[in-house]
Structure formats: structure tokens, C-alpha cells
Design a protein around this motif. Structure first.
Motif, PDB file in Angstrom:
ATOM      1  N   LEU A   1       5.877  10.668   1.487  1.00 36.55           N
ATOM      2  CA  LEU A   1       4.938  11.674   2.004  1.00 36.55           C
ATOM      3  C   LEU A   1       5.712  12.983   2.208  1.00 36.55           C
ATOM      4  CD1 LEU A   1       2.003  12.056   2.966  1.00 36.55           C
ATOM      5  CD2 LEU A   1       2.780  11.473   5.273  1.00 36.55           C
ATOM      6  N   PRO A   2       5.718  13.856   1.205  1.00 35.99           N
ATOM      7  CA  PRO A   2       6.529  15.064   1.280  1.00 35.99           C
ATOM      8  C   PRO A   2       6.274  15.847   2.568  1.00 35.99           C
ATOM      9  CG  PRO A   2       5.642  14.795  -0.916  1.00 35.99           C
ATOM     10  CD  PRO A   2       5.010  13.725  -0.063  1.00 35.99           C
ATOM     11  N   GLY A   3       7.380  16.256   3.215  1.00 34.02           N
ATOM     12  CA  GLY A   3       7.266  17.046   4.433  1.00 34.02           C
ATOM     13  C   GLY A   3       7.261  16.221   5.708  1.00 34.02           C
ATOM     14  N   SER A   4       7.210  14.889   5.585  1.00 35.70           N
ATOM     15  CA  SER A   4       7.121  14.051   6.794  1.00 35.70           C
ATOM     16  C   SER A   4       8.487  13.815   7.433  1.00 35.70           C
ATOM     17  CB  SER A   4       6.445  12.712   6.474  1.00 35.70           C
ATOM     18  OG  SER A   4       7.198  11.977   5.536  1.00 35.70           O
ATOM     19  N   GLY A   5       9.567  14.073   6.704  1.00 33.12           N
ATOM     20  CA  GLY A   5      10.906  13.862   7.237  1.00 33.12           C
ATOM     21  C   GLY A   5      11.604  12.708   6.524  1.00 33.12           C
ATOM     22  N   CYS A   6      12.884  12.558   6.845  1.00 32.57           N
ATOM     23  CA  CYS A   6      13.674  11.494   6.211  1.00 32.57           C
ATOM     24  C   CYS A   6      14.255  10.602   7.300  1.00 32.57           C
ATOM     25  CB  CYS A   6      14.798  12.093   5.365  1.00 32.57           C
ATOM     26  SG  CYS A   6      15.930  10.841   4.734  1.00 32.57           S
TER      27      CYS A   6
ATOM     28  N   GLU B   1       0.823  -1.220   0.000  1.00 31.83           N
ATOM     29  CA  GLU B   1       0.000   0.000   0.000  1.00 31.83           C
ATOM     30  C   GLU B   1       0.851   1.261   0.000  1.00 31.83           C
ATOM     31  OE1 GLU B   1      -3.241  -0.207   2.789  1.00 31.83           O
ATOM     32  OE2 GLU B   1      -4.089  -1.959   1.788  1.00 31.83           O
ATOM     33  N   ILE B   2       2.080   1.133  -0.503  1.00 31.86           N
ATOM     34  CA  ILE B   2       2.914   2.315  -0.730  1.00 31.86           C
ATOM     35  C   ILE B   2       2.435   2.998  -2.009  1.00 31.86           C
ATOM     36  CG2 ILE B   2       5.271   3.137  -1.142  1.00 31.86           C
ATOM     37  CD1 ILE B   2       4.861   1.868   1.629  1.00 31.86           C
ATOM     38  N   GLU B   3       2.179   2.214  -3.024  1.00 31.28           N
ATOM     39  CA  GLU B   3       1.543   2.707  -4.249  1.00 31.28           C
ATOM     40  C   GLU B   3       0.068   2.327  -4.187  1.00 31.28           C
ATOM     41  OE1 GLU B   3       2.644   4.404  -6.889  1.00 31.28           O
ATOM     42  OE2 GLU B   3       4.764   3.954  -7.210  1.00 31.28           O
ATOM     43  N   GLN B   4      -0.810   3.305  -4.477  1.00 33.28           N
ATOM     44  CA  GLN B   4      -2.246   3.029  -4.459  1.00 33.28           C
ATOM     45  C   GLN B   4      -2.901   3.633  -5.696  1.00 33.28           C
ATOM     46  OE1 GLN B   4      -3.951   4.221  -0.679  1.00 33.28           O
ATOM     47  NE2 GLN B   4      -2.349   3.242   0.468  1.00 33.28           N
TER      48      GLN B   4
ATOM     49  N   ALA C   1       5.029   2.926   8.080  1.00 33.08           N
ATOM     50  CA  ALA C   1       4.970   3.425   9.462  1.00 33.08           C
ATOM     51  C   ALA C   1       6.058   4.462   9.739  1.00 33.08           C
ATOM     52  CB  ALA C   1       5.113   2.254  10.437  1.00 33.08           C
ATOM     53  N   LYS C   2       7.008   4.629   8.819  1.00 30.99           N
ATOM     54  CA  LYS C   2       8.147   5.529   9.060  1.00 30.99           C
ATOM     55  C   LYS C   2       8.030   6.801   8.215  1.00 30.99           C
ATOM     56  CE  LYS C   2      10.757   2.707  11.657  1.00 30.99           C
ATOM     57  NZ  LYS C   2      10.047   1.452  11.554  1.00 30.99           N
ATOM     58  N   PRO C   3       8.477   7.938   8.773  1.00 28.95           N
ATOM     59  CA  PRO C   3       8.493   9.161   7.968  1.00 28.95           C
ATOM     60  C   PRO C   3       9.390   8.993   6.738  1.00 28.95           C
ATOM     61  CG  PRO C   3       8.878   9.661  10.295  1.00 28.95           C
ATOM     62  CD  PRO C   3       8.958   8.173  10.146  1.00 28.95           C
ATOM     63  N   CYS C   4       8.962   9.538   5.634  1.00 25.28           N
ATOM     64  CA  CYS C   4       9.750   9.475   4.393  1.00 25.28           C
ATOM     65  C   CYS C   4       9.265  10.586   3.473  1.00 25.28           C
ATOM     66  CB  CYS C   4       9.577   8.108   3.729  1.00 25.28           C
ATOM     67  SG  CYS C   4      10.236   8.049   2.051  1.00 25.28           S
ATOM     68  N   ASN C   5      10.157  11.535   3.201  1.00 33.43           N
ATOM     69  CA  ASN C   5       9.772  12.660   2.343  1.00 33.43           C
ATOM     70  C   ASN C   5       9.408  12.237   0.937  1.00 33.43           C
ATOM     71  OD1 ASN C   5      10.042  14.803   4.161  1.00 33.43           O
ATOM     72  ND2 ASN C   5      12.278  14.848   3.889  1.00 33.43           N
TER      73      ASN C   5
ATOM     74  N   ARG D   1      14.654   1.579  -3.326  1.00 30.92           N
ATOM     75  CA  ARG D   1      14.545   0.471  -2.369  1.00 30.92           C
ATOM     76  C   ARG D   1      14.986   0.907  -0.971  1.00 30.92           C
ATOM     77  NH1 ARG D   1      13.107  -3.474  -5.785  1.00 30.92           N
ATOM     78  NH2 ARG D   1      12.981  -5.219  -4.402  1.00 30.92           N
ATOM     79  N   CYS D   2      15.007   2.203  -0.713  1.00 28.69           N
ATOM     80  CA  CYS D   2      15.260   2.692   0.654  1.00 28.69           C
ATOM     81  C   CYS D   2      14.263   1.999   1.594  1.00 28.69           C
ATOM     82  CB  CYS D   2      15.061   4.210   0.705  1.00 28.69           C
ATOM     83  SG  CYS D   2      15.115   4.845   2.396  1.00 28.69           S
ATOM     84  N   PRO D   3      14.756   1.374   2.678  1.00 27.95           N
ATOM     85  CA  PRO D   3      13.847   0.592   3.539  1.00 27.95           C
ATOM     86  C   PRO D   3      12.734   1.440   4.152  1.00 27.95           C
ATOM     87  CG  PRO D   3      16.008   0.866   4.573  1.00 27.95           C
ATOM     88  CD  PRO D   3      16.149   1.330   3.159  1.00 27.95           C
ATOM     89  N   TYR D   4      12.985   2.714   4.365  1.00 29.29           N
ATOM     90  CA  TYR D   4      11.966   3.559   4.990  1.00 29.29           C
ATOM     91  C   TYR D   4      10.880   3.962   3.988  1.00 29.29           C
ATOM     92  CZ  TYR D   4      15.578   3.728   8.498  1.00 29.29           C
ATOM     93  OH  TYR D   4      16.514   3.369   9.420  1.00 29.29           O
ATOM     94  N   PHE D   5      11.267   4.037   2.729  1.00 26.16           N
ATOM     95  CA  PHE D   5      10.255   4.315   1.698  1.00 26.16           C
ATOM     96  C   PHE D   5       9.234   3.182   1.654  1.00 26.16           C
ATOM     97  CE2 PHE D   5       8.782   3.794  -2.708  1.00 26.16           C
ATOM     98  CZ  PHE D   5       8.201   5.033  -2.926  1.00 26.16           C
ATOM     99  N   MET D   6       9.709   1.959   1.901  1.00 26.48           N
ATOM    100  CA  MET D   6       8.820   0.793   1.808  1.00 26.48           C
ATOM    101  C   MET D   6       8.154   0.448   3.135  1.00 26.48           C
ATOM    102  SD  MET D   6      10.635  -1.625  -1.026  1.00 26.48           S
ATOM    103  CE  MET D   6      12.327  -1.625  -0.485  1.00 26.48           C
ATOM    104  N   ASP D   7       8.365   1.289   4.142  1.00 20.59           N
ATOM    105  CA  ASP D   7       7.755   1.057   5.458  1.00 20.59           C
ATOM    106  C   ASP D   7       6.798   2.212   5.762  1.00 20.59           C
ATOM    107  OD1 ASP D   7       7.059   0.777   8.084  1.00 20.59           O
ATOM    108  OD2 ASP D   7       9.098   0.395   8.814  1.00 20.59           O
TER     109      ASP D   7
END
Ligand code: FAD
Ligand code: SF4
Length: 174
Positions: free
Chosen positions: A133-138, A41-44, A126-130, A118-124
Motif C-alpha cells: 500500500l504505497p505511502g503507508s510506511g515500511c 487477500e494480499i493479491e485480489q 494488518a501492518k503498514p507496507c509501502n 517474502r517480506c513478512p510485513y508484505f504478507m501481513d
């Protein structure tokens, strides 16, 4: 996985008009990256446009002595093409260094170049990832980053392209 519409493009113009009329739609080629991200559900995307049967898999000579590689040529087809192996061996070797035989048989060139990081946080989720989700942090800035960028990063994101093929293509100025 969220519900989505699925349509198979008849030709390139049909694919483009389907994409233009559906914001957020994604083209589906081999599906090896996109479907994984949809399951997470990273891509919807509201709509998938299947381009996998379009006649775009040709590898042909150009008038200037180069090769033109179709977006739907598989990774295997490119890596095993005698002209690629003879004239651009680094490209063939870069492709063969990635994934498995099964994956390379399915993965397309267009999909390889357009795959998400394939950054692990992009695929999670539950974790912030700009990037997600732009603006959520890295999360990678203070977290796991050993596979991410040393150079060319920004203050917002240190992810690298996951495509081995793209490195060789860039080296050949493709
Ligand atoms: C277990 C595993 C290991 C992997 N290891 C490696 C590795 O070592 N090295 C490496 O380089 N890669 C690796 N990959 C990534 C793999 O190479 C890609 O998943 C694959 O190349 C994507 O191609 P596809 O045709 O399946 O794309 P899809 O999943 O169908 O699409 C991926 C993205 O590209 C877009 N897209 C597809 N075709 C087009 C087009 N013609 N025009 C515009 N947009 C398009 C889609 O909309 C989507 O956003 C790995 C993947 C997995 C699952
Ligand atoms: S480096 Fe940061 S912003 Fe970029 S994909 Fe990873 S977590 Fe997201």
C-alpha cells in the motif's frame, strides 16, 4: 478469498488480449505464489489468466551458444537439464537450494522471477507496507529485517527479491 474470473489462454496472443482488456488481471502459471497471496487477500485480481498450458516450456540452444529458457519451464526441468548442469552449474544449484521437490515441480521460471517479496510485513495485511500500500510506511525499517536488504535498498522499502534463481541468472548476465 475474493471472487474472481478465471480464463484459460488458448495461445500467447489470447493471453495478452485478455490481460489488456482487464486491468489488475494476473497470469497464473504454477500458482505456488499467487494463490497463497490470494488466500491472504494480499493479491485480489479480478481475473486470472491461466497460461499454464501454453507451449512455453522449452529449453533450447541459441545461435550464439547460449540457452533460451521458456517462461513455463519448471524449476525442476531447468535444474535437471544436462546442458544447464554442465554449462551453468550455479543456476542448477541455486534452484535446488530453494523450496521442496514438490514446489520445484510446479513452479515455473516466469513465476519464480515474477513472485512477490517474502517480506513478512508484505504478507501481513494488518501492518503498514509501502510495497503493498504505497505511502503507508515500511514496517521492516524498525522491525524484523534480518532477511532483507543490506545494500541497494531505498528509503521506502528494504525488501529483496525472493528468487534464488534470479541471483544465479544475474551472475551469468542472463
Ligand atoms: C513454501 C515455499 C517455499 C519457497 N522457497 C523458495 C526458495 O527457497 N527459493 C525461491 O527462489 N523461491 C521459493 N519459493 C517461491 C517459489 O519458487 C515461487 O512460488 C514459484 O517459483 C512461483 O512460480 P509459479 O509458476 O508457481 O508462479 P505463480 O504463483 O503462478 O505466479 C507468480 C507471479 O508471477 C506472475 N507470472 C507467472 N508466470 C508469468 C509469465 N509467464 N509472465 C508474466 N508473469 C507471470 C503471476 O502473475 C504472479 O504474479 C517458495 C515458495 C513456497 C510456497
Ligand atoms: S521492506 Fe517495507 S515496504 Fe518493503 S515489503 Fe517489507 S514492509 Fe513492505
Amino acid at each position: 478469498m475474493k471472487p474472481f474470473a478465471f480464463e484459460r489462454a488458448r495461445d500467447v496472443d489470447h493471453a495478452l488480449s485478455l490481460a489488456a482488456s482487464s486491468p489488475g488481471a494476473r497470469f497464473l502459471a504454477g500458482g505456488t505464489n499467487l494463490l497463497d497471496l490470494m488466500k491472504l487477500e494480499i493479491e485480489q485480481p479480478p481475473r486470472l489468466i491461466d497460461v499454464g498450458r501454453l507451449p512455453l516450456a522449452e529449453i533450447s540452444e541459441t545461435a550464439s551458444g547460449g540457452l533460451r529458457i521458456g517462461a513455463l519451464a519448471t524449476n525442476t526441468a531447468v535444474a535437471s537439464d544436462p546442458r544447464v548442469r554442465r554449462r551453468y552449474p550455479a543456476l542448477a544449484r541455486a534452484i535446488l537450494a530453494g523450496g521442496s521437490v514438490q514446489l520445484r515441480n510446479k513452479a515455473s521460471v516466469g513465476g519464480n522471477l515474477m513472485q512477490r517479496t517474502r517480506c513478512p510485513y508484505f504478507m501481513d495485511a494488518a501492518k503498514p507496507c509501502n510495497k503493498r500500500l504505497p505511502g503507508s510506511g515500511c514496517s521492516a525499517m524498525e522491525g524484523l529485517s534480518s532477511t532483507l536488504a543490506l545494500f541497494g535498498a531505498s528509503e521506502m522499502c528494504v525488501a529483496v527479491s525472493p528468487s534464488d534463481m534470479s541471483v544465479a541468472l544475474a551472475a551469468f548476465d542472463a
